[in-house]
Design a protein around this motif. Structure first.
Motif: not given
Length: 272
Positions: A130-133, A168-174
């Motif tokens: 359902m979601v990819m992170t 899809v959520v591409v995270t950018g915390g890094d």
């Protein structure tokens, strides 16, 4: 009221900052009943991952079946799978309908830099997600090009949607340390468009388990009935509070864990 059941399928972290241990903390903080399937046992602390011991694929299947027979979850998140054999076992369970509201955190590398997964194992599971992170590094590894800027993240989210995941959520915390004034930026593909989600950047060395906690919080909110975009927004705020709460902690000498339970009393807005 009987709490909803949420399942984590992931590796065990002996330092308890990431993996199954972090996921169960998130579920408990959200007043959910967390169950777990262990895919690997790691020997690690805040500094590094010293060893990884994969769990046999049949043992993973046995755990999944036992839970499905008596404690079926309303939502599931996966983390470290470790091998293609385990990925096949988990994707088989997803194909049979045992893993509803599936959130896939494509764990490939630990915070300390240890490789924990392979791309082709992750790809087996994505058609059922359902979601990819993925974070920027994971998105880069899967797509084969470097994902860096928010524009890159938006493009990557669109491309990754073609793998089968509905959101899809591409995270950018890094990336935040490179441009803290921009805040913490994530790119969410909603099926029709990309939304850039911005939040506070928290300067801290205690970042171990942020990806695990983010995906676990999404799964938790899906179990409670949220739509995916609302679940993602909640998870982003939850992780920001957890980072801020642990900002001054001195647990271990490396990347320390998050304040999953709000022990510090800090609310993520900077107030006490």
């Amino acid at each position: 009221m009987t709490p909803p059941i949420v399942l984590t399928v992931a590796g065990s972290d002996s330092g308890a900052g990431a993996g199954v241990q972090a996921d169960l903390k998130v579920f408990a903080a959200m007043r959910l009943y967390g169950t777990s399937v262990i895919t690997a046992i790691t020997a690690q602390n805040t500094r590094d991952v010293r060893a990884v011991f994969p769990v046999p694929a049949q043992t993973v299947t046995d755990q999944l079946t036992a839970l499905a027979d008596d404690l079926p979850p309303l939502a599931v998140k996966t983390g470290m799978l470790g091998s293609t054999a385990v990925a096949d076992a988990v994707s088989g369970a997803a194909r049979s309908g045992m893993l509803p509201n599936l959130v896939v955190d494509p764990v490939l590398v630990s915070t300390s830099g240890r490789r924990l997964g392979v791309v082709n194992a992750i790809e087996r599971l994505l058609p059922y997600a359902m979601v990819m992170t993925p974070n920027r590094a994971e998105a880069s590894a899967i797509l084969g090009w470097v994902v860096s800027t928010p524009d890159d993240m938006a493009k990557a989210a669109r491309q990754l949607a073609a793998t089968g995941s509905r959101y899809v959520v591409v995270t950018g915390g890094d990336a935040d340390a490179e441009s803290p004034a921009e805040g913490a930026v994530d790119a969410l593909w909603t099926g029709a468009t990309v939304r850039l989600l911005r939040g506070p950047w928290v300067e801290t060395r205690n970042t171990h388990g942020t990806g695990c906690s983010f995906s676990a919080a999404i799964a938790g909110r899906l179990a409670l009935g949220d739509a995916v975009p609302e679940a993602v927004v909640f998870a982003k705020r939850y992780v920001a509070r957890a980072l801020l709460g642990a900002q001054r902690w001195e647990l271990g000498g490396g990347h320390g864990p998050l304040d999953h339970h709000g022990w510090s009393g800090r609310d993520g807005s900077g107030s006490e």
